[in-house]
Write an enzyme that holds these catalytic residues in place. Structure first.
Site, PDB file in Angstrom:
ATOM      1  N   GLU A 139       6.244   2.824   0.993  1.00 48.73           N
ATOM      2  CA  GLU A 139       4.868   3.285   0.990  1.00 48.73           C
ATOM      3  C   GLU A 139       4.145   3.630  -0.512  1.00 48.73           C
ATOM      4  OE1 GLU A 139       4.995   5.650   5.149  1.00 48.73           O
ATOM      5  OE2 GLU A 139       5.824   6.699   3.431  1.00 48.73           O
ATOM      6  N   ALA A 140       4.305   2.706  -1.360  1.00 50.52           N
ATOM      7  CA  ALA A 140       3.818   2.870  -2.630  1.00 50.52           C
ATOM      8  C   ALA A 140       2.445   2.125  -2.583  1.00 50.52           C
ATOM      9  CB  ALA A 140       4.894   2.089  -3.824  1.00 50.52           C
TER      10      ALA A 140
END
Ligand code: IFG
Length: 510
Positions: A331-332
């Site tokens: 989830e960057a």
């Protein structure tokens, strides 16, 4: 989770009196047999003509590296039986004999129960430990009581040959969203090791908090581990290096290896509050205690980012005897793709530099890592092809923080709701066309802690679904009807241990 029970005014008190026996008595538990074991062994051959009865004269024999495991077995059986159960070194008739064959690796064991002796043999201490977990389930549920019970301590006769399907059978506990104390983590280790789970992945850092002391960056815990850092402003705290070493040793005595996770380059708000130089503009972000994800990112263009990553990896590797360091990578959403690849290509090799093998969430596949293990967690059409070994943690099956159903308290439901049958009925070797059986390194059941507040919450969400994942990871085949029957018969064992499990309506609880 906190469920506020509506205060219901007692308008009418019904004269109906239900004795507790009627209310709680389910069907009498089926007699314990060799096919009661969770997870299901590879092969169990009952010998109905034989059984071994523990008596006040029973001795447990072992020598060398088997000795501590014999002592664990005696410690497990003494409280409920009231028997002395001394340990000795020479195998003997009338005894429970633990023996290391000195050959072989892995975790296999053989258990033979006859009328006048029990023989448990394995190639490694881990194999003996697994055999002991099986043996504990072959005595009546009363053996789990911490007070002397009047029972016939009979072990059914026969033979079990057993070994795991996958080498990696993990549980994950998120200490970042809500910090759980070392004692709570130890209790969780006690419970997961009963089902032959052999890895505990600790999610130690995230946007809300930083939970492991790093000497070269002391504000990470001084600020990121302060009281009030956690979802909802609760759940602050952190592990000192002493706490961590103690947990590692406690887990190792139960043949559970700790896998620490430092999540990067996303999920870093707590680190950036502590060290604003870790942001691209040098401005400290606000501390966050909400449950949003994807808004934070390390700055791939600054050298301090890589000094930080290397210092953290170096210190974590130095205090971690296990072979794996998890470097997160999920989830960057605030890291440009090119920056993400640059970051991972510089950081993944640091794990190898300090003697460990990297594990990362599936997104690290974008950096086509050479010797990292990828952890699959959800369908993502944009995801790069995973290569190499994969740990399977499909969120809609294995995430223990998913609600059981919409009415049951606790947990989230972004991946849907997961009852026990859903956690059980999948095959890691067939789930993804792109990941055939031979590339599956194992399975893991993550328990994220946004909605957790205490040990009760952990146990309510983890049990019984963790046992489903444990069986998927250990047993050669799955059979839902057999599993639910064995699980129902296991319930009284949790009750005697005070484990607050969810009594799923899908299971015929004894
Ligand atoms: N996804 C996030 C976690 C956590 C989870 C809660 C992964 C790899 C949702 N990332 O799962 O941080 O918030 O179910």
């Amino acid at each position: 989770m906190r469920v506020t029970h509506l205060a219901v005014s007692a308008v009418l008190v019904l004269p109906l009196v239900v004795t507790s026996a009627d209310a709680s008595a389910g069907p009498p538990p089926p007699p314990v047999s060799l096919s009661s074991v969770l997870p299901a062994p590879v092969r169990a051959i009952p010998d109905p003509a034989a059984s071994f009865t523990l008596t006040p004269d029973t001795v447990i024999t072992a020598d060398g590296a088997a000795t501590p495991i014999a002592e664990q077995l005696a410690t497990a059986f003494r409280p409920a039986t009231g028997f002395p159960l001394p340990t000795a070194t020479k195998p003997a008739a009338g005894a429970i004999n633990l023996r290391l064959t000195g050959r072989g690796t892995g975790e296999a064991y053989r258990l033979v129960v006859t009328a006048n002796r029990v023989d448990l043999t394995a190639g490694t201490p881990a194999g003996l430990f697994n055999g002991v977990q099986t043996l504990r389930q072959l005595l009546p549920p009363d053996v789990e009581s911490d007070r002397v019970q009047r029972a016939d301590w009979v072990i059914p006769g026969g033979r079990i040959d057993d070994r795991p399907r996958y080498a990696y059978r993990g549980a994950m506990l998120d200490l970042a969203r809500h910090f759980h104390t070392p004692d709570e983590v130890k209790r969780y280790i006690d419970q997961i090791s009963r089902f032959k789970i052999n890895y505990l992945h600790l999610h130690l850092t995230d946007d809300q908090g930083w939970r492991i002391r790093i000497d070269s960056w002391p504000r990470l815990t001084a600020v990121g581990g302060a009281p009030g850092t956690g979802v909802g402003g609760e759940g602050g705290g952190f592990l000192t290096k002493g706490d961590y070493r103690d947990l590692v040793a406690y887990a190792a005595a139960r043949y559970v290896t700790i896998v620490p996770e430092i999540d990067m380059p996303g999920h870093v708000n707590a680190a950036q509050v502590a060290y604003p130089e870790l942001t691209c503009d040098g401005v400290a972000p606000k501390p966050r205690t909400d449950m949003l994800v994807g808004y934070s990112s390390l700055c791939a263009g600054k050298e301090v980012t890589y000094r930080f990553a290397e210092d953290v990896i170096r210190e974590l590797a130095a205090m971690t005897p296990g072979p794996y360091l998890h470097i997160g990578g999920d989830e960057a959403h605030s890291t440009p793709h090119a920056d993400y690849v640059t970051f991972q290509k510089r950081v993944l090799p640091l794990v190898r530099k300090y003697g460990k093998t990297a594990i990362g969430w599936q997104e690290i596949a974008a950096a086509s890592p050479q010797d990292a293990i990828v952890q699959y967690w959800h369908e993502d059409p944009k995801m790069a092809k995973m290569t190499g070994k994969v740990i399977m943690s499909p969120a809609d099956r294995a995430y223990l923080d998913m609600q059981y159903d919409r009415l049951t308290p606790g947990g989230l439901n972004w991946a849907g709701t997961t009852e026990v049958d859903n956690a059980y009925s999948w095959n890691p070797g067939k789930l993804l066309r792109s990941v055939p059986e031979e590339r599956v390194f194992g399975v893991e059941a993550p328990l994220w802690s946004e909605t957790l507040r205490d040990l009760d919450d952990i146990e309510f969400l983890a049990f019984p679904r963790l046992v489903a994942i444990a069986e998927i990871g250990w047993s050669p085949r799955s059979d839902w009807d057999s599993f639910r029957t064995r699980l129902g018969a296991y319930g009284p064992r949790w009750t005697r241990q005070g484990v607050r499990f969810y009594s799923s309506p899908q299971i015929p609880w004894s």
